[in-house]
Design a protein around this motif. Structure first.
Motif, PDB file in Angstrom:
ATOM      1  N   GLU A 118       0.821  -1.209   0.000  1.00 48.94           N
ATOM      2  CA  GLU A 118       0.000   0.000   0.000  1.00 48.94           C
ATOM      3  C   GLU A 118       0.858   1.264   0.000  1.00 48.94           C
ATOM      4  O   GLU A 118       1.876   1.368   0.697  1.00 48.94           O
ATOM      5  CB  GLU A 118      -0.927  -0.003   1.215  1.00 48.94           C
ATOM      6  CG  GLU A 118      -1.926   1.142   1.223  1.00 48.94           C
ATOM      7  CD  GLU A 118      -2.910   1.040   2.372  1.00 48.94           C
ATOM      8  OE1 GLU A 118      -3.709   1.991   2.536  1.00 48.94           O
ATOM      9  OE2 GLU A 118      -2.896   0.025   3.088  1.00 48.94           O
ATOM     10  N   GLY A 119       0.438   2.200  -0.825  1.00 57.32           N
ATOM     11  CA  GLY A 119       1.096   3.492  -0.868  1.00 57.32           C
ATOM     12  C   GLY A 119       2.359   3.541  -1.692  1.00 57.32           C
ATOM     13  O   GLY A 119       3.074   4.548  -1.670  1.00 57.32           O
ATOM     14  N   THR A 120       2.645   2.484  -2.435  1.00 60.83           N
ATOM     15  CA  THR A 120       3.874   2.431  -3.225  1.00 60.83           C
ATOM     16  C   THR A 120       3.567   2.238  -4.704  1.00 60.83           C
ATOM     17  O   THR A 120       2.481   1.789  -5.083  1.00 60.83           O
ATOM     18  CB  THR A 120       4.795   1.288  -2.770  1.00 60.83           C
ATOM     19  OG1 THR A 120       4.159   0.025  -3.045  1.00 60.83           O
ATOM     20  CG2 THR A 120       5.094   1.391  -1.282  1.00 60.83           C
ATOM     21  N   VAL A 121       4.571   2.559  -5.523  1.00 62.26           N
ATOM     22  CA  VAL A 121       4.522   2.309  -6.961  1.00 62.26           C
ATOM     23  C   VAL A 121       5.701   1.391  -7.309  1.00 62.26           C
ATOM     24  O   VAL A 121       6.854   1.716  -7.019  1.00 62.26           O
ATOM     25  CB  VAL A 121       4.626   3.616  -7.761  1.00 62.26           C
ATOM     26  CG1 VAL A 121       4.700   3.328  -9.257  1.00 62.26           C
ATOM     27  CG2 VAL A 121       3.435   4.522  -7.454  1.00 62.26           C
ATOM     28  N   THR A 122       5.379   0.245  -7.912  1.00 63.22           N
ATOM     29  CA  THR A 122       6.383  -0.735  -8.312  1.00 63.22           C
ATOM     30  C   THR A 122       6.370  -0.867  -9.824  1.00 63.22           C
ATOM     31  O   THR A 122       5.301  -0.932 -10.444  1.00 63.22           O
ATOM     32  CB  THR A 122       6.091  -2.110  -7.675  1.00 63.22           C
ATOM     33  OG1 THR A 122       6.233  -2.011  -6.259  1.00 63.22           O
ATOM     34  CG2 THR A 122       7.042  -3.184  -8.203  1.00 63.22           C
ATOM     35  N   LEU A 123       7.545  -0.920 -10.419  1.00 63.25           N
ATOM     36  CA  LEU A 123       7.682  -1.133 -11.861  1.00 63.25           C
ATOM     37  C   LEU A 123       8.338  -2.486 -12.098  1.00 63.25           C
ATOM     38  O   LEU A 123       9.340  -2.823 -11.464  1.00 63.25           O
ATOM     39  CB  LEU A 123       8.547  -0.037 -12.479  1.00 63.25           C
ATOM     40  CG  LEU A 123       8.808  -0.129 -13.990  1.00 63.25           C
ATOM     41  CD1 LEU A 123       7.522   0.116 -14.774  1.00 63.25           C
ATOM     42  CD2 LEU A 123       9.898   0.841 -14.416  1.00 63.25           C
ATOM     43  N   VAL A 124       7.747  -3.272 -12.998  1.00 60.65           N
ATOM     44  CA  VAL A 124       8.343  -4.544 -13.403  1.00 60.65           C
ATOM     45  C   VAL A 124       9.023  -4.340 -14.753  1.00 60.65           C
ATOM     46  O   VAL A 124       8.368  -4.156 -15.778  1.00 60.65           O
ATOM     47  CB  VAL A 124       7.297  -5.665 -13.489  1.00 60.65           C
ATOM     48  CG1 VAL A 124       7.958  -6.976 -13.929  1.00 60.65           C
ATOM     49  CG2 VAL A 124       6.603  -5.859 -12.142  1.00 60.65           C
ATOM     50  N   ASP A 125      10.351  -4.354 -14.727  1.00 58.48           N
ATOM     51  CA  ASP A 125      11.249  -4.170 -15.873  1.00 58.48           C
ATOM     52  C   ASP A 125      11.294  -2.715 -16.339  1.00 58.48           C
ATOM     53  O   ASP A 125      10.463  -1.883 -15.950  1.00 58.48           O
ATOM     54  CB  ASP A 125      10.929  -5.131 -17.005  1.00 58.48           C
ATOM     55  CG  ASP A 125      11.385  -6.556 -16.695  1.00 58.48           C
ATOM     56  OD1 ASP A 125      12.168  -6.738 -15.740  1.00 58.48           O
ATOM     57  OD2 ASP A 125      10.965  -7.483 -17.399  1.00 58.48           O
ATOM     58  N   ALA A 126      12.315  -2.414 -17.159  1.00 56.95           N
ATOM     59  CA  ALA A 126      12.645  -1.012 -17.423  1.00 56.95           C
ATOM     60  C   ALA A 126      12.856  -0.702 -18.893  1.00 56.95           C
ATOM     61  O   ALA A 126      13.401   0.346 -19.224  1.00 56.95           O
ATOM     62  CB  ALA A 126      13.897  -0.626 -16.624  1.00 56.95           C
ATOM     63  N   SER A 127      12.487  -1.600 -19.804  1.00 53.63           N
ATOM     64  CA  SER A 127      12.602  -1.385 -21.239  1.00 53.63           C
ATOM     65  C   SER A 127      14.068  -1.194 -21.655  1.00 53.63           C
ATOM     66  O   SER A 127      14.984  -1.567 -20.928  1.00 53.63           O
ATOM     67  CB  SER A 127      11.725  -0.215 -21.683  1.00 53.63           C
ATOM     68  OG  SER A 127      11.584  -0.192 -23.089  1.00 53.63           O
ATOM     69  N   PHE A 128      14.285  -0.623 -22.837  1.00 51.60           N
ATOM     70  CA  PHE A 128      15.612  -0.472 -23.420  1.00 51.60           C
ATOM     71  C   PHE A 128      16.296   0.798 -22.914  1.00 51.60           C
ATOM     72  O   PHE A 128      15.632   1.714 -22.423  1.00 51.60           O
ATOM     73  CB  PHE A 128      15.506  -0.418 -24.953  1.00 51.60           C
ATOM     74  CG  PHE A 128      15.152  -1.724 -25.587  1.00 51.60           C
ATOM     75  CD1 PHE A 128      16.142  -2.613 -25.971  1.00 51.60           C
ATOM     76  CD2 PHE A 128      13.817  -2.070 -25.802  1.00 51.60           C
ATOM     77  CE1 PHE A 128      15.816  -3.821 -26.561  1.00 51.60           C
ATOM     78  CE2 PHE A 128      13.487  -3.272 -26.395  1.00 51.60           C
ATOM     79  CZ  PHE A 128      14.490  -4.160 -26.780  1.00 51.60           C
ATOM     80  N   PRO A 129      17.626   0.878 -23.058  1.00 55.59           N
ATOM     81  CA  PRO A 129      18.336   2.076 -22.589  1.00 55.59           C
ATOM     82  C   PRO A 129      17.777   3.377 -23.146  1.00 55.59           C
ATOM     83  O   PRO A 129      17.636   4.367 -22.408  1.00 55.59           O
ATOM     84  CB  PRO A 129      19.772   1.833 -23.066  1.00 55.59           C
ATOM     85  CG  PRO A 129      19.908   0.344 -23.094  1.00 55.59           C
ATOM     86  CD  PRO A 129      18.561  -0.155 -23.541  1.00 55.59           C
ATOM     87  N   ASP A 130      17.433   3.401 -24.419  1.00 49.06           N
ATOM     88  CA  ASP A 130      16.943   4.638 -25.036  1.00 49.06           C
ATOM     89  C   ASP A 130      15.567   5.052 -24.524  1.00 49.06           C
ATOM     90  O   ASP A 130      15.121   6.180 -24.778  1.00 49.06           O
ATOM     91  CB  ASP A 130      16.892   4.492 -26.559  1.00 49.06           C
ATOM     92  CG  ASP A 130      18.273   4.452 -27.190  1.00 49.06           C
ATOM     93  OD1 ASP A 130      19.252   4.815 -26.503  1.00 49.06           O
ATOM     94  OD2 ASP A 130      18.366   4.052 -28.366  1.00 49.06           O
TER      95      ASP A 130
END
Length: 216
Positions: free
Chosen positions: A28-40
């Motif tokens: 609760e209260g957080t933002v999680t990202l799964v993976d980060a795509s390409f460098p560009d």
């Protein structure tokens, strides 16, 4: 690039060749990202996260392909999120020039009810994440939508052999681990996700593969 809400608190950010997933309130209260795509894509991704979600608290990486962790430096610089990576994939995050906060292993339960399921084959420690309360699997590159192979959408297949760094046979064989879990939806980073009977369809595909390999 587009941002789509898939269900309550689960969003997809679509780039040209890959999508990443944003999880709100897990925990609760957080933002999680799964993976980060390409460098560009890193700076654009950071801008999206700031504008749409107010920032980033945690970054989960499924495996060591550049298209899944390449944008991480921009995110780490902008937000200083907690970084969690698969322990068995030693080395790839050294490119980021940062020590991870968490190195998870198979079966670890991460904060927010996110189960790490290691399915080696595509890479040594390729991992999928199961949102247990949602019965939703974020597949990493352990699975992709069948339409990425030019097949009809709505089905699941492992990555094609030329994209598997470790063992193509293992990439298929280890998928049986998923049948130990309750999964209603499989979200993929490539191709079309599957929301109807994903495990039943996967089981049919694996059985067909076994028949083909055994008797061809």
């Amino acid at each position: 690039m587009t941002v789509r809400e898939l269900s309550d608190g689960i969003h997809a950010i679509e780039f040209d060749h890959v999508r990443v997933f944003v999880l709100e309130d897990r925990p609760e209260g957080t933002v999680t990202l799964v993976d980060a795509s390409f460098p560009d894509d890193g700076e654009e991704l950071a801008n999206i996260l700031e504008a749409e979600f107010g920032g980033l608290d945690r970054l989960l990486i499924t495996h060591g392909d550049e298209g899944h962790f390449g944008g991480a430096p921009a995110l780490l610089k902008r937000f200083e999120p907690e970084l969690a990576v698969p322990a068995g994939a030693k080395g790839f995050y050294e490119v980021l020039d940062v020590e991870p906060d968490i190195e998870f292993v198979d079966e670890d339960l991460l904060a927010g009810g996110i189960r790490a399921i290691e399915i080696p084959g595509h890479t040594v420690a390729a991992t999928a994440f199961l949102l247990e309360a949602d019965r939703t699997l974020i597949a990493g590159d352990t699975l992709e939508g069948s339409d990425r192979r030019g097949l009809p959408p709505g089905y699941l297949v492992p990555p094609a052999e030329q994209f598997n760094d470790d063992s193509h046979a293992a990439a298929e064989r280890n998928l049986v681990k998923l049948f130990d879990y309750e999964i209603d939806t499989v979200l993929v980073h490539h191709g079309t996700s599957v929301r109807e009977e994903p495990l039943e369809k996967l089981n049919d595909w694996l059985l067909d593969r076994e028949w083909t390999l055994t008797y061809s």
